[in-house]
Design a protein around this motif. Structure first.
Motif, PDB file in Angstrom:
ATOM      1  N   PHE A  41       0.806  -1.218   0.000  1.00 24.64           N
ATOM      2  CA  PHE A  41       0.000   0.000   0.000  1.00 24.64           C
ATOM      3  C   PHE A  41       0.837   1.266   0.000  1.00 24.64           C
ATOM      4  CE2 PHE A  41      -3.138  -3.135   1.500  1.00 24.64           C
ATOM      5  CZ  PHE A  41      -4.023  -2.984   0.441  1.00 24.64           C
ATOM      6  N   GLY A  42       2.113   1.157   0.279  1.00 28.47           N
ATOM      7  CA  GLY A  42       2.990   2.303   0.059  1.00 28.47           C
ATOM      8  C   GLY A  42       3.031   2.653  -1.419  1.00 28.47           C
ATOM      9  N   GLY A  43       3.188   1.626  -2.255  1.00 23.99           N
ATOM     10  CA  GLY A  43       3.169   1.845  -3.696  1.00 23.99           C
ATOM     11  C   GLY A  43       1.802   2.241  -4.209  1.00 23.99           C
ATOM     12  N   PHE A  44       0.764   1.682  -3.600  1.00 28.49           N
ATOM     13  CA  PHE A  44      -0.587   1.990  -4.063  1.00 28.49           C
ATOM     14  C   PHE A  44      -0.952   3.448  -3.810  1.00 28.49           C
ATOM     15  CE2 PHE A  44      -5.208   1.606  -4.392  1.00 28.49           C
ATOM     16  CZ  PHE A  44      -5.320   0.775  -5.488  1.00 28.49           C
ATOM     17  N   ALA A  45      -0.336   4.065  -2.825  1.00 27.67           N
ATOM     18  CA  ALA A  45      -0.638   5.461  -2.493  1.00 27.67           C
ATOM     19  C   ALA A  45       0.177   6.455  -3.318  1.00 27.67           C
ATOM     20  CB  ALA A  45      -0.387   5.705  -1.005  1.00 27.67           C
ATOM     21  N   ASP A  46       1.064   5.971  -4.173  1.00 21.26           N
ATOM     22  CA  ASP A  46       1.953   6.850  -4.943  1.00 21.26           C
ATOM     23  C   ASP A  46       1.176   7.548  -6.060  1.00 21.26           C
ATOM     24  OD1 ASP A  46       3.922   8.126  -6.345  1.00 21.26           O
ATOM     25  OD2 ASP A  46       5.149   6.330  -6.703  1.00 21.26           O
ATOM     26  N   ALA A  47       0.803   8.795  -5.809  1.00 22.96           N
ATOM     27  CA  ALA A  47      -0.032   9.533  -6.760  1.00 22.96           C
ATOM     28  C   ALA A  47       0.692   9.883  -8.056  1.00 22.96           C
ATOM     29  CB  ALA A  47      -0.556  10.812  -6.100  1.00 22.96           C
ATOM     30  N   SER A  48       2.007   9.714  -8.103  1.00 26.99           N
ATOM     31  CA  SER A  48       2.744  10.001  -9.342  1.00 26.99           C
ATOM     32  C   SER A  48       2.530   8.907 -10.387  1.00 26.99           C
ATOM     33  CB  SER A  48       4.237  10.151  -9.048  1.00 26.99           C
ATOM     34  OG  SER A  48       4.815   8.908  -8.663  1.00 26.99           O
TER      35      SER A  48
END
Length: 202
Positions: free
Chosen positions: A77-84
């Motif tokens: 979920f760290g990656g899932f939150a990456d808005a870029s």
């Protein structure tokens, strides 16, 4: 004097926990008893209760600790939150991470404990609360950040998590990744299309 003793206790607890995680990842928890688990990890009932309070708390702690053996799951979920990264790409990457065969031992343990908790809800109420909200909350937060309204974001988050977990279970039951991929890929494409359409509307 207290501080070194506390550090020793913490180290001993962690050492026991690592052994417990080794054991349950290999053997599961279906037949676990406090006495049997204590014998398997070179301890005794009294010490396990001292460090983990109860068999139920120990099982939940072992599940949470086991996740840290699988780096893809801990960073999911760290990656899932990456808005870029475009939201559609994040959905597909998250599923690819979940479906990675390296994570299969964690999924087996998760579903075994989840099934037990479903039959014994009072014993595992805390775990069921986490299972019911943690993934959905993370996904819904990312969807809201992508511009989707709160109500639509929550509905789509539940759909996303249900889809992932359904295919997780299918991977475990079939043990044929190619067959699951042929079903999962178009399902993820359809989900991405709905999520992207919702983001465009908002």
């Amino acid at each position: 004097m207290d501080q070194p003793q506390t550090a020793v206790a913490t180290d001993r607890r962690q050492e026991l926990l690592e052994r417990i995680v080794d054991h349950v990842l290999e053997h599961g928890i279906a037949r676990v008893t406090l006495r049997g688990l204590a014998a398997a990890v070179g301890s005794n009932n009294r010490m396990l209760l001292y460090y983990f309070d109860s068999l139920e708390a120990l099982i939940v702690t072992a599940l949470q600790a086991s996740e840290h053996r699988f780096t893809g799951m801990t960073s999911l979920f760290g990656g899932f939150a990456d808005a870029s990264v475009p939201i559609g790409r994040r959905i597909r990457v998250a599923w690819a991470t979940i479906a990675d065969p390296d994570n299969r031992p964690f999924h087996r343990l998760f579903f075994e404990i989840f099934g037990l908790a479903g039959f014994e809800r009072e014993r595992f109420a805390e775990l069921l609360g986490v299972i019911g909200t943690e993934w959905v909350d993370n996904v819904a937060g990312a969807y809201r950040a992508a511009g989707i309204g709160a109500q639509d974001a929550e509905v789509l988050a539940h759909e996303t998590v249900a889809l992932w977990r359904g295919f997780q279970a299918t991977l475990l039951s079939l043990e044929d990744d190619a067959v699951v991929a042929r079903a999962a890929d178009p399902a993820m494409d359809a989900l991405v299309a709905r999520v992207e359409a919702a983001a465009t509307r908002s």
